[in-house]
Structures are given as C-alpha cells and as structure tokens.
Design an enzyme around this catalytic site. Structure first.
Site, PDB file in Angstrom:
ATOM      1  N   ARG A  39     -15.246 -11.656 -33.387  1.00 56.05           N
ATOM      2  CA  ARG A  39     -16.660 -12.097 -33.352  1.00 56.05           C
ATOM      3  C   ARG A  39     -16.737 -12.889 -31.744  1.00 56.05           C
ATOM      4  O   ARG A  39     -15.935 -13.664 -31.478  1.00 56.05           O
ATOM      5  CB  ARG A  39     -16.921 -13.185 -34.363  1.00 56.05           C
ATOM      6  CG  ARG A  39     -18.289 -13.926 -34.114  1.00 56.05           C
ATOM      7  CD  ARG A  39     -18.444 -14.841 -35.244  1.00 56.05           C
ATOM      8  NE  ARG A  39     -19.214 -13.862 -36.360  1.00 56.05           N
ATOM      9  CZ  ARG A  39     -20.007 -14.164 -37.067  1.00 56.05           C
ATOM     10  NH1 ARG A  39     -20.391 -15.534 -37.541  1.00 56.05           N
ATOM     11  NH2 ARG A  39     -20.625 -13.189 -37.915  1.00 56.05           N
TER      12      ARG A  39
ATOM     13  N   HIS B 180     -24.483  -6.453 -34.844  1.00 55.23           N
ATOM     14  CA  HIS B 180     -23.827  -7.002 -35.925  1.00 55.23           C
ATOM     15  C   HIS B 180     -23.792  -6.051 -36.825  1.00 55.23           C
ATOM     16  O   HIS B 180     -24.386  -5.833 -38.126  1.00 55.23           O
ATOM     17  CB  HIS B 180     -24.665  -8.245 -36.496  1.00 55.23           C
ATOM     18  CG  HIS B 180     -23.900  -9.131 -37.372  1.00 55.23           C
ATOM     19  ND1 HIS B 180     -22.707  -8.784 -37.687  1.00 55.23           N
ATOM     20  CD2 HIS B 180     -24.340 -10.184 -38.048  1.00 55.23           C
ATOM     21  CE1 HIS B 180     -22.270  -9.792 -38.704  1.00 55.23           C
ATOM     22  NE2 HIS B 180     -23.457 -10.657 -38.825  1.00 55.23           N
TER      23      HIS B 180
ATOM     24  N   GLN C 150     -23.150  -6.172 -40.868  1.00 52.46           N
ATOM     25  CA  GLN C 150     -24.217  -6.923 -41.488  1.00 52.46           C
ATOM     26  C   GLN C 150     -25.233  -5.819 -41.974  1.00 52.46           C
ATOM     27  O   GLN C 150     -25.629  -5.916 -43.053  1.00 52.46           O
ATOM     28  CB  GLN C 150     -24.904  -7.934 -40.592  1.00 52.46           C
ATOM     29  CG  GLN C 150     -26.018  -8.761 -41.200  1.00 52.46           C
ATOM     30  CD  GLN C 150     -25.728  -9.410 -42.576  1.00 52.46           C
ATOM     31  OE1 GLN C 150     -24.767 -10.425 -42.344  1.00 52.46           O
ATOM     32  NE2 GLN C 150     -26.248  -9.433 -43.509  1.00 52.46           N
TER      33      GLN C 150
ATOM     34  N   ASP D 158     -34.335 -13.533 -39.481  1.00 54.72           N
ATOM     35  CA  ASP D 158     -33.084 -14.022 -39.096  1.00 54.72           C
ATOM     36  C   ASP D 158     -33.464 -15.411 -38.321  1.00 54.72           C
ATOM     37  O   ASP D 158     -34.507 -15.498 -37.936  1.00 54.72           O
ATOM     38  CB  ASP D 158     -32.068 -12.918 -38.303  1.00 54.72           C
ATOM     39  CG  ASP D 158     -30.839 -13.453 -37.790  1.00 54.72           C
ATOM     40  OD1 ASP D 158     -30.280 -14.639 -38.346  1.00 54.72           O
ATOM     41  OD2 ASP D 158     -30.033 -12.999 -36.820  1.00 54.72           O
TER      42      ASP D 158
ATOM     43  N   CYS E 102     -29.785 -12.323 -43.208  1.00 55.51           N
ATOM     44  CA  CYS E 102     -28.267 -12.246 -42.885  1.00 55.51           C
ATOM     45  C   CYS E 102     -27.827 -13.547 -43.504  1.00 55.51           C
ATOM     46  O   CYS E 102     -26.361 -13.360 -43.810  1.00 55.51           O
ATOM     47  CB  CYS E 102     -27.905 -11.970 -41.634  1.00 55.51           C
ATOM     48  SG  CYS E 102     -28.451 -12.739 -40.242  1.00 55.51           S
TER      49      CYS E 102
ATOM     50  N   ARG F  76     -21.248  -7.878 -48.256  1.00 52.13           N
ATOM     51  CA  ARG F  76     -20.421  -8.025 -47.211  1.00 52.13           C
ATOM     52  C   ARG F  76     -19.167  -7.525 -47.647  1.00 52.13           C
ATOM     53  O   ARG F  76     -18.165  -6.941 -46.810  1.00 52.13           O
ATOM     54  CB  ARG F  76     -20.688  -9.014 -46.489  1.00 52.13           C
ATOM     55  CG  ARG F  76     -21.929  -9.671 -45.912  1.00 52.13           C
ATOM     56  CD  ARG F  76     -22.238  -8.804 -44.664  1.00 52.13           C
ATOM     57  NE  ARG F  76     -21.147  -8.814 -43.599  1.00 52.13           N
ATOM     58  CZ  ARG F  76     -21.136  -9.905 -42.669  1.00 52.13           C
ATOM     59  NH1 ARG F  76     -22.001 -10.855 -42.612  1.00 52.13           N
ATOM     60  NH2 ARG F  76     -20.169  -9.946 -41.808  1.00 52.13           N
TER      61      ARG F  76
END
Ligand code: CP
Ligand code: NVA
Length: 316
Positions: free
Chosen positions: A110, A137, A140, A232, A272, A300
């Site tokens: 990340r 991402h 996700q 988001d 998310c 996930r």
C-alpha cells in the site's frame, strides 16, 4: 485436503486492473466462488508460502484480509508499516525488492505512489499486488463487483453510479465495470473528475464489453435510475490538509436518502470503508437495508485469497 484446480492468470503482478485481459476478472471471480464455498479444500493451497505486507498508509480491511487470507491458505504473512519503513529512503526500492524476493513468495504493498509499486515489481521475480496506491485500488473494486455479481447474477447492463472524488477507488471501479460490461457513471465536482487516462483505458475496454461510461458533474442526473450508488471519502489518505476545503466543495455530493430516492427503488448502496457518516454519506443510507458495505468487506477476504492462489500458487 488439496486444492482443486481453476484457471490461471498470465500476469506476474496485479498493480492495476488495466493490466488484466478480457476474461481475467471472470477467472478471479470463478476462483473466488470456489474458495469461498469450500474453505477447507484450499487450506493447503499456499502451504509454506510467505507474503510480505508493506504498508505506507493505515489499513484495517486490506491488512486483515491479506493476513487472514494467507493463514487460511496454509501460508504466512509478515507485516511492515510506515513506522518501520519509509519506502526508498533507507535503501533503493530496487535493493528492497531484490532482498524480499530471496525471503518471501509475494508482496502486497500500500503506497503513496503507483510508480513505487511499478519499481518494486520490475525488480523482483515474485508477484506484487497493489493494496491501494494514489492511482488505483484494484482489490477493492474486484471485491465490489464480485459482491454485485453475487447479488445480481450478472452485472452486464446494470448501472453503478459513483458519486464523489474521482480517486483511486473510482479509477479501479471504472476499470472493472468496463471489463465486465457493466455501465458506470462517475459524478464528481468540477476539478475532481477521474483521471483522463483511466477514463480512456476504460472506454477502450468498454468497446469490447459493451459498457456505457458517463462522466458528469450533476448528481441528480447521474443517480436517476441507478442500480447501485457508490461513494468514498472526500479526502483520501495523504490529502488530510484538504479536508476543510473539500468539505464545502463536495457538499452537494453527499449520498443521502433524497439522492437514493432518485435511484431505482431497490438500488444498493456501496462504500469501500472507512466511511464518515454525515459527510460523504448519511447514517440512514449506510446503515439502511440496501447497504451492502459489510458484504463487500467480507468479500475482500475471498477475492484476495483467489488472487493470492492465482498469482502465488503452483502454475498449472
Ligand atoms: N477499503 C479498504 O481498503 O480499507 P482499509 O483502508 O481499512 O484497508
Ligand atoms: N480513497 C480512499 C480509500 C481508502 C480505502 C483513500 O485512498 O484513502
């Protein structure tokens, strides 16, 4: 028990969904369904394999799901966060990558810069998975669309409307929608639209899949008839100093009950997470009956287990 076979991915890494070819998302979803429906059958799939987890930013979901996912598959994970690592400051990314490949079988990272991921991936022979960057991402958005596929059977011809910042999550949603033939509308304030290159990549994929892609600044127009509405945070990690400015710019882009009423009656709400109730979404919407945020969070785990097996498992 030993793992059951399923398709393979030709790529070494998963840095962005734009790298995936036609059919690859379906391969990931097929493996996810198999793994999710029979956890025990895959408990040895990555026996003895090790995953390095390098996080320059905070995380709950990504960190836990990759760690638990490796354990479920018979492997292990080693975590290094921003308190231990400042990427590229103590030694070059190239040297870091060349060390890690001697000790582990895969890397999830990340990072602040997509470029850092690309550099790590280019300098090692083990798979590198993007656990979120400034740009995209992918894990996700794959989990988001896997969840929609479970709900609807097929996402082709359905419309997802993303309301908010044209950010990393939004970019990956554009990619996955365009690969799968789902329609997608992105509605952001002027100046916060998704990256033009990502939109072109998605448009190119859409030509093959039949997706319709719309980019707009008008939330009312955008949400009308939506099958699902996604939002988001207004300021992503690394943009903390813009929170105040963005709060006023994004004020008309809050997903509230009134906005959801413009969508189809049974429209799903997606996020998310982490979420800020009262900012990008009201508590009534995110905690309401049509919110699927925790189903996505669960998936996930399953989707990433599939990605881990497809990239790190023995290739057939
Ligand atoms: N959605 C998501 O990636 O959550 P984390 O930041 O907690 O990993
Ligand atoms: N866009 C958000 C996603 C967090 C999972 C961020 O980058 O902070």
């Amino acid at each position: 028990m030993t793992k059951k076979p399923f398709g393979t991915l030709p790529q070494k890494d998963l840095l962005t969904v734009a790298q995936l070819g036609p059919g690859d998302v379906e391969t990931i979803f097929g493996a996810t369904t198999a793994i999710k429906s029979d956890r025990a059958a895959y408990s040895e799939a990555l026996r003895g394999k090790r995953l390095a987890m390098i996080f320059e930013k905070d995380s709950l979901r990504t960190r836990f799901t990759f760690d638990v996912g490796m354990q479920d598959l018979g492997g292990s994970a080693v975590f290094m966060d921003h308190r231990d690592v400042r990427l590229g400051s103590r030694e070059s990314l190239k040297d870091m990558a060349r060390n890690l490949e001697r000790w582990v079988d895969g890397i999830v990272a990340r990072v602040f810069k997509q470029r850092a991921l690309e550099e790590i991936a280019a300098n090692c022979n083990i798979p590198v998975i993007n656990g979120l960057s400034d740009h995209v991402h992918p894990c996700q958005a794959l989990s988001d669309f896997f969840t929609l596929t479970e709900r609807w059977g097929n996402v082709k011809g359905r419309r997802l409307v993303y309301v908010g910042d044209g950010n990393n999550t939004c970019h990956s949603l554009l990619h996955v929608a365009a690969r799968l033939g789902a329609h997608i509308t992105v509605c952001s304030p002027e100046g916060y639209e998704p990256n033009a290159r990502v939109v072109s990549e998605a448009m190119l994929m859409a030509r093959e899949s039949g997706s319709d892609i719309q980019i707009t600044n008008d939330p009312e127009l955008a949400v009308k008839g939506a099958d699902a509405v996604y939002t988001d945070v207004w300021a992503s990690m690394g943009q903390e100093d813009e929170i105040e400015e963005r709060s006023s710019i994004f004020n008309d882009y809050r997903v509230d009950e009134e906005m959801m009423a413009l969508a189809k009656p049974d429209a799903l709400f997606m996020h998310c997470l982490p979420a800020h109730r009262g900012q990008e979404v009201t508590a009534g919407v995110i905690d309401g009956p049509n919110s699927i945020v925790y189903d996505i969070a669960e998936n996930r785990l399953h989707v990433q287990k599939a990605i881990l097996v497809l990239l790190m498992g023995d290739k057939r």
